[in-house]
Structure formats: structure tokens, C-alpha cells
Design a protein around this motif. Structure first.
Motif, short mmCIF file in Angstrom:
data_model
loop_
_atom_site.label_atom_id
_atom_site.label_comp_id
_atom_site.label_asym_id
_atom_site.label_seq_id
_atom_site.Cartn_x
_atom_site.Cartn_y
_atom_site.Cartn_z
N THR A 146 -24.36 -6.61 -11.81
CA THR A 146 -23.52 -7.35 -12.76
C THR A 146 -24.38 -8.22 -13.66
O THR A 146 -25.56 -8.45 -13.40
CB THR A 146 -22.52 -8.26 -12.01
OG1 THR A 146 -23.26 -9.29 -11.34
CG2 THR A 146 -21.71 -7.47 -11.00
N SER A 147 -23.77 -8.77 -14.68
CA SER A 147 -24.50 -9.63 -15.61
C SER A 147 -24.85 -10.98 -15.00
O SER A 147 -25.73 -11.68 -15.50
CB SER A 147 -23.67 -9.84 -16.88
OG SER A 147 -22.42 -10.46 -16.56
N VAL A 148 -24.17 -11.37 -13.92
CA VAL A 148 -24.45 -12.68 -13.31
C VAL A 148 -25.57 -12.61 -12.29
O VAL A 148 -25.96 -13.62 -11.73
CB VAL A 148 -23.18 -13.28 -12.66
CG1 VAL A 148 -22.12 -13.52 -13.71
CG2 VAL A 148 -22.67 -12.39 -11.55
N SER A 186 -17.92 -7.66 -9.33
CA SER A 186 -17.58 -8.02 -10.70
C SER A 186 -18.04 -9.44 -10.93
O SER A 186 -18.45 -10.14 -10.00
CB SER A 186 -16.07 -7.91 -10.94
OG SER A 186 -15.39 -9.00 -10.32
N THR A 187 -17.98 -9.89 -12.15
CA THR A 187 -18.39 -11.26 -12.43
C THR A 187 -17.45 -12.26 -11.77
O THR A 187 -17.78 -13.45 -11.66
CB THR A 187 -18.41 -11.52 -13.95
OG1 THR A 187 -17.12 -11.23 -14.50
CG2 THR A 187 -19.46 -10.65 -14.62
N GLU A 215 -27.36 -19.83 -11.79
CA GLU A 215 -27.99 -19.10 -12.89
C GLU A 215 -29.49 -19.37 -12.89
O GLU A 215 -29.93 -20.51 -12.88
CB GLU A 215 -27.40 -19.49 -14.23
CG GLU A 215 -28.03 -18.73 -15.39
CD GLU A 215 -27.37 -19.01 -16.72
OE1 GLU A 215 -27.99 -18.69 -17.77
OE2 GLU A 215 -26.24 -19.53 -16.73
#
Length: 567
Positions: free
Chosen positions: A38-40, A73-74, A198
Motif C-alpha cells: 500500500t501507499s502507507v 488497504s490504507t 510515516e
């Protein structure tokens, strides 16, 4: 200099008589690991899965089990956990049909899984004659009892084998020599979906996976087998729970040869752990005094995969721990009574692994010459590494370091110096193909006398490597059947003396590598020896059993003498 030595050796020796052939495409194994990135950048996305090699249905052929991720998923959280309903996220069991053909029997076996899984441990914990399976992952463990007909039942809750958190590698081990296999479960980090902060790449241009230093260590778990199919949590009483770590790999051996099996834990980016078994159902953590806590400069490193065997045939087990690039893999040579010296540089492992990142690993005699070589499945942990560090690759080919004498020896009973030389380029195209290698397991899958390799690759298909030519030398495989001891003889130490005078030893264990389980039979390469003068088994508990004048090139089955019946 090490590189020049390796090149010179290849020029002199020519192409290796042993080749590893990638037979994945024709095997029927269609599994593909799905990390669900995922993008995270959830940290579990990059840790990969494991593989277990064991006879799941009792037909005498070794089967393959792969762990898999789940849909992320995010918005994934503890309240919205990963989903495993889609078949592309199922764990998979493949039945060995013979001739390097496999059949997917996952649904029939009941092994699809329910969570984002990582590791697998396999052993007969209930001594009923068939091999059971433990699966680790984010959110817990699952213990599958083998029903004896190729199917499995989830007995986690009923057996008291529930372990919370992020579990990684696990080991079945009889730590108190009572004849019942206990269970060590390594846990990686105090991490949750919500705590995935992050982090950025080194050049701060993209989001990246966080370093494990951003998360706290967590204690591992030791479950004592009650002998009735259930376990009791002995983490506190044994002392294991008093040492929080970041466990990724585990290996077992009797490092001080006192008759009690010890536990080595590969920790990520902190000191390594060596739990010495006191014989009183307790462990003492002795890595620092044993010389295995840090590298030769006193620094911690990213311990990931681990194996423990005697690579120099001096009677004392040695340890290899894989690490990230620029750290070098840590080779600890056993010097006696549970003490070690850091030997990576002295034997060539340090120079050969400076730019490598290793995971699954094993001391394995791939050419049956009587010396254990070193295999490593490789691939960097960061998919952004090439952006921030020139010359470093995310995908890397596997590594084979050949164990060879560094000084001449005319008598094989003498132990010359040892050096490890990178012979990967001579073993065939499969050793030139980069991947995100993670777990690896080892066994003679086609019963031809040499050890084959199965690699679990992150977010891709596995690699099945058939050993072609390793059986040009003689060999002996020892299969144990315990009676007083646990059924598989796990923890037994097997020693052989061949008719050319070489002495070797090995432990019966299904544990090591990285989040994986290998065949528990003990394999010995014998080079030109056609006969074994003496085979000695030191069973858990200390009983010694000896067999003499054994012909080579066979599987030797040894049954522990039954306990005496008192009237």
C-alpha cells in the motif's frame, strides 16, 4: 583479495559439477506470495513469508507449504483487519506426487489461513506419528493438528497455543527432555496497524518502510507441552519472557554439549540472544559472555535468518546470522563449551556479503564433499534502496558460499583451515536471477541423495531448486524415531565417522533459516567414502545409541530403544 581468490578458484576448478535447476514452472506449484503493498508502507508488507517442507499426508514424500499475506488497504486497522478471503491470499499446501510434480491440496487440507501470515514450524508435537503445523503472523498464531489423513484441524484455542502480537519464526523443541515437544514462538515488534508511523527514504523524496528502531522490542513466548495435547505458557517461569527482543530467526542446538538444548534468536537491529538451557526448565541469556551478541566491533546488526551447525567438523556447533548490506553476515565459530569467536572476516564470509542482504540461510553440504557450505536467500528490505544508495539493489540473487580447505590436508581425519568462496555463478542460471528472497527450506525432495532448496520470495512466486549432481559423491541420511524421546527425535545429536576417517555431527531439527521449516532428517555428505564406520546418536536425555559398518548412499532409519518395562 577475497574476490581475486574466488575468481582464481573458479578458473582452476572450472564449471561446478553441481547445478541447481529451477523447476518451478514445470512443478505444478502456482503459488505467488501477495504482500498487498500500500501507499502507507505498512511494515509487514516487506517481511515476506516462509516455507515448510514436511510429509503432510504420511505417504513418504515431502510436501510444500507456503505462508501468504492478506488484503490490505490504507484503512486497515485493528478494527478493520486484513482480509484473506480472496484465494490469491491463501496459504498453500502442495502435495508431492513424485518426479518434481506437485498438486494443490490446500482446501482439502484445511490450511487456507485467516490472517496476514509469515512463518511456519512443523513437527509431531503430540507424538501420534504425523507432522503438525504452526503458522505465525500479525495478530497471532494458528496451531494445526494433523488428522493423519492429509487434513488438519485448528486446535489453537483448545491446545492453549494462542500467542498474540506479531509472531515470526517458531521452533518445536523439547527443552526439558520429557519426550514432548514444546514450542518457542519469536515475536518481532510491539507494532500495530495504528502505530505504523510515516517514514521517509534517506533522500526524503518518497515514503519508505520504517526502521525497526522506531518500534519497541517485545518478549517472545515459550509454551510447555503438557503431554496431553495442550500447552502451558512458561515464558515467565523459564526466563524467556524477561528478555524483550525483535526476533526474526531462531535455531536450536546444544551449544555447550551439556545434554540440554539451547535456543539462539536472531534479533533485528539489537543484540542477538543465546538462551542457555539450565536443565531446570529455565534459560539464562548468555549471548554477551558467549561472544555472539554483537559483531567484532561491538555493534548490533539486523539479525534476520540464522542457522546452527558444525561447519568445520571440530565437534562444536557454529552459528551464521544474516544481516543487511554494509553489515556483513555474522559467522560465529564455536570454540568449545558454549563459547564463540567472530569469524566472518577470517573465513571470507565478511568480504563476500558486504553488499548483500540475507534472510533464509543454512549450512548445507550441496556437493556432498563432507563440508557444510553456506546458502542464503537474499534481497534488500527497502524497495527504495537504489534511490538512496548507489550500487545497492532491492532484488538480489541467492548466494552459495562453498566450504573448502584453506590449507592442504592429506588426511581427511585432520581438520584444515576453512574458507568460504562464492561459487554462485557456477551453479546455473537460477543463481543469477534476482528476487526478494525471504524464507528458505531444505530437503532431498526427490530422494536422490542430495539436498534441494525451496525459496519463498516476497510478492512473487517461489523458487524450487533441484540439485543436479550433488549425489556424485557418497552420502548418508539419518532418520530418527524416538520412543522415550519425542517421536521425531528432535534435539538428538548424530555423529558419523566414515571409512576415510572424517568425523561429522549434526542435530535433528526442523528449525532454522527464516520463518521456515526444513526436513528434520540429518544429512551427511561423505565425498569418496563408501562406508560409515560408526553412527552415534545422542538422544534427548543423554542416552547413546551406536551402529557400526553402515553402507553409504542410503537413508538409515534408527529407532530409539524402547524404555524398559518394570514389573
Amino acid at each position: 583479495m577475497r574476490f581475486l581468490v574466488a575468481v582464481l578458484w573458479l578458473l582452476i576448478a572450472g564449471p561446478s559439477p553441481v547445478q541447481f535447476t529451477d523447476v518451478t514452472g514445470s512443478s505444478g506449484v502456482t503459488f505467488r506470495h501477495a504482500a498487498s503493498k500500500t501507499s502507507v508502507k505498512f511494515l509487514p508488507e516487506t517481511m515476506g513469508g516462509g516455507v515448510a517442507i514436511f510429509d503432510a499426508d504420511g505417504d513418504g514424500r515431502l510436501d510444500l507449504f507456503f505462508t501468504n499475506g492478506a488484503a490490505l488497504s490504507t484503512q486497515t486497522s485493528s478494527k478493520r483487519p486484513p482480509e484473506k478471503n480472496d484465494p490469491r491470499f491463501w496459504n498453500r499446501l502442495y502435495r508431492n506426487l513424485g518426479g518434481w510434480r506437485f498438486e494443490d491440496v490446500t482446501e482439502r487440507a484445511g490450511l487456507r489461513g485467516t490472517r496476514y501470515d509469515f512463518g511456519a514450524a512443523a513437527a509431531d508435537y503430540d507424538n501420534d506419528g504425523d507432522v503438525d503445523l504452526l503458522v505465525t503472523g500479525v495478530g497471532g498464531t494458528t496451531l494445526f493438528r494433523n488428522n493423519g489423513n492429509g487434513t488438519f484441524t485448528d486446535v489453537t484455542a483448545a491446545a492453549g497455543a494462542t500467542v498474540s502480537g506479531w509472531s515470526s519464526s517458531a521452533a518445536f523443541v523439547d527443552y526439558d527432555n520429557d519426550g514432548h515437544l514444546d514450542l518457542y514462538v519469536g515475536r518481532y515488534l510491539a507494532w500495530t496497524w495504528e502505530s505504523n508511523i510515516e517514514c521517509r527514504s534517506t533522500d526524503n523524496t518518497v515514503r519508505a518502510y520504517c526502521h525497526p528502531r522506531e518500534f519497541s522490542p517485545v518478549s517472545s513466548v515459550l509454551l510447555h507441552n503438557n503431554g496431553d495435547g495442550t500447552f502451558t505458557d512458561a515464558s515467565a517461569s523459564s526466563g524467556i519472557g524477561a528478555h524483550p527482543g525483535k526476533a526474526l530467526g531462531v535455531a536450536i542446538h546444544d551449544f555447550d554439549r551439556d545434554g540440554w538444548i539451547d535456543i539462539f534468536v536472531a534479533n533485528d537491529s539489537m543484540r542477538q540472544y543465546l538462551f542457555r538451557n539450565t536443565g531446570q526448565r529455565a534459560f539464562v541469556e548468555v549471548a554477551l559472555e558467549a561472544g555472539v551478541a554483537y559483531d567484532d566491533n561491538g555493534r548490533s546488526f539486523a539479525g534476520m535468518g540464522v542457522d546452527a551447525e558444525d561447519y568445520d567438523n571440530d565437534g562444536w556447533p557454529d552459528v551464521i546470522v544474516t544481516a543487511l548490506s554494509l553489515e556483513r553476515y555474522a559467522l560465529y565459530r564455536g570454540v568449545g563449551k558454549g563459547r564463540f569467536e567472530y569469524a566472518s572476516h577470517a573465513v571470507g564470509v565478511g568480504g563476500a556479503t558486504l553488499q548483500k542482504s540475507g534472510w533464509g540461510t543454512k549450512f548445507v553440504d550441496f556437493d556432498n564433499d563432507g563440508r557444510r557450505d553456506l546458502f542464503v536467500a537474499q534481497g534488500h528490505v527497502l524497495d527504495t534502496v537504489s534511490r538512496s544508495r548507489q550500487g545497492f539493489d532491492y532484488l538480489q540473487p541467492p548466494l552459495m558460499l562453498r566450504n573448502q580447505p584453506s590449507t592442504p590436508a592429506t588426511d581427511r581425519s585432520l581438520r584444515p583451515g576453512v574458507s568460504f568462496v562464492d561459487v554462485s555463478a557456477s551453479l546455473g542460471p537460477a543463481f543469477a536471477r534476482p528476487a526478494a528472497g525471504r524464507g528458505a527450506a531444505f530437503a532431498d525432495l526427490d530422494d536422490d541423495g542430495d539436498v534441494d532448496i525451496v525459496i519463498a520470495n516476497l510478492d512473487g512466486p517461489p523458487t524450487l531448486l533441484r540439485n543436479d549432481g550433488g549425489n556424485a559423491n557418497h552420502w548418508l541420511t539419518v532418520s530418527l524415531h524416538g520412543t522415550r524421546s519425542n517421536r521425531q527425535g528432535i534435539g538428538a545429536i548424530v555423529s558419523v565417522v566414515d571409512d576415510l576417517g572424517l568425523t561429522q555431527s549434526g542435530i535433528c531439527s526442523t528449525t532454522s533459516s527464516y520463518q521456515s521449516a526444513s526436513d528434520g532428517r540429518v544429512h551427511f555428505g561423505l565425498a569418496g567414502a563408501k562406508n560409515v564406520r560408526r553412527v552415534e546418536v545422542r538422544w534427548p536425555g543423554g542416552a547413546i545409541q551406536v551402529m557400526t559398518e553402515i553402507a553409504a548412499d542410503r537413508v538409515l532409519e534408527i529407532v530409539e530403544p524402547a524404555p524398559e518395562v518394570r514389573k
